[in-house]
Design a protein around this motif. Structure first.
Motif, mmCIF file in Angstrom:
data_model
loop_
_atom_site.group_PDB
_atom_site.id
_atom_site.type_symbol
_atom_site.label_atom_id
_atom_site.label_comp_id
_atom_site.label_asym_id
_atom_site.label_seq_id
_atom_site.Cartn_x
_atom_site.Cartn_y
_atom_site.Cartn_z
ATOM 1 N N ILE A 202 0.813 -1.224 0.000
ATOM 2 C CA ILE A 202 0.000 0.000 0.000
ATOM 3 C C ILE A 202 0.847 1.276 0.000
ATOM 4 O O ILE A 202 0.826 2.053 -0.954
ATOM 5 N N LYS A 205 3.864 2.966 -2.611
ATOM 6 C CA LYS A 205 3.544 3.796 -3.771
ATOM 7 C C LYS A 205 3.813 5.270 -3.478
ATOM 8 O O LYS A 205 4.440 5.970 -4.279
ATOM 9 N N HIS A 221 -1.936 4.860 -2.874
ATOM 10 C CA HIS A 221 -2.794 3.693 -3.113
ATOM 11 C C HIS A 221 -4.218 4.053 -2.679
ATOM 12 O O HIS A 221 -4.417 4.788 -1.699
#
Length: 333
Positions: A202, A205, A221
């Motif tokens: 998660i 990113k 995310h």
């Protein structure tokens, strides 16, 4: 016996040390809170007088009534404009200015204020477009749909679309509560997505940008965008049953402030972005917004020992802090 006594002594010393640390943290927190409260009390009357008298008396109330009548009391449209359109314009208007400097390196007087010198100079346009597409996706497909349940929650308060605006004093009280709620929810949700299991899938990113730029503030995310970016900002107004004008102002302020925190420039007169920029640089420091919970949990120790901490203040001159308080030279230099 001696070994047992030594163990007991060490345990006592450890407990005593932890107790002193907690006591010190509580004293600092009490000091910060009491100082802030005194400043708020001292300023609120003068600022309120200025807003209500110097700024054309009932101008804002009259403008709101004219807008309400023009929209024929269509609460959904009013809510959409206040909670979505106005904050989006504030976000893209502010970041549009920054993107010019990020892409072109001009005007040069802005680029002098880069925090991480030599980074994003200029920004990688391919990486930038990827971020912009993700941000637009988060806004259109996550943030905006989340306004639907919020709208019905706010309607149940019977205050959000009142024809009478809240007083400026009450808006300041709300703003304080919104900020505290956001700090608590963002800090703990942010630490949660830094857990190795969640980070990999998660939060990684968002951390593709070790030297962030403003638009990256909501490059995340979808799950993170919900629990860390959107809910911490929405919960405060939902708890307080705030007026749509207060919601619009708060959403706009929150988006601009988080853009400043990510912008990569320490510009004169703006809030310092050093705290969150350090988080992107080191990953395991400075999880919050205000820094109070980071201090209480000890997640700002490295930051406090860095030059970035010395630069973490409002710049009141035209000399970049990277020049007046430079990083120490590297060992190989």
């Amino acid at each position: 016996k001696n070994a047992g006594a030594d163990t007991a002594a060490r345990a006592y010393s450890c407990c005593f040390s932890q107790g002193k640390k907690l006591s010190h943290a509580l004293r600092i927190s009490a000091y910060v809170f009491s100082t802030g409260l005194l400043m708020f009390t001292a300023l609120v009357n003068s600022v309120s007088w200025f807003m209500q008298n110097i700024t054309l008396g009932n101008f804002w109330q009259t403008a709101w009534l004219e807008f309400y009548d023009h929209m024929e009391g269509d609460e959904w449209t009013i809510f959409l404009i206040g909670a979505a359109l106005v904050p989006a314009l504030a976000f893209w208007g502010f970041n549009g200015i920054l993107l010019v400097a990020d892409i072109t390196g001009k005007p040069t007087f802005i680029t002098r204020y880069r925090i991480q010198l030599g980074k994003n100079d200029p920004v990688d346009t391919k990486k930038l477009w990827k971020a912009i597409y993700t941000v637009l996706g988060n806004q259109f497909f996550i943030s905006f749909p989340m306004l639907v349940p919020m709208f019905y929650i706010m309607k149940s308060w019977d205050n959000t679309f009142s024809k009478e605006l809240p007083t400026f004093q009450w808006f300041l009280v709300e703003l304080s509560i919104f900020t505290v709620v956001e700090e608590i929810l963002f800090y703990y949700s942010h630490r949660l997505v830094h857990h190795p299991v969640l980070y990999k899938h998660i939060h990684k990113k968002h951390h593709e940008w070790t030297a962030p730029i403003g638009v990256v503030s909501i490059y995340a995310h979808p799950i993170e965008h919900i629990i860390s970016n959107t809910l911490p900002v929405m919960i405060g107004p939902m708890i307080m049953g705030s007026h749509i004008v207060s919601i619009s102002a708060w959403f706009s302020i929150a988006l601009v402030i988080t853009s400043i925190s990510h912008c990569g420039y320490h510009l004169p007169l703006l809030p310092s972005p050093e705290f969150h920029d350090f988080h992107h640089l080191k990953f395991n420091q400075c999880y919050g917004v205000l820094g109070v919970l980071d201090f209480l949990h000890g997640t700002d120790k490295m930051f406090r020992q860095s030059k970035a901490f010395e630069r973490h203040k409002v710049l009141l001159s035209l000399t970049p802090l990277s020049e007046s308080i430079p990083d120490p030279p590297k060992k190989d230099e």
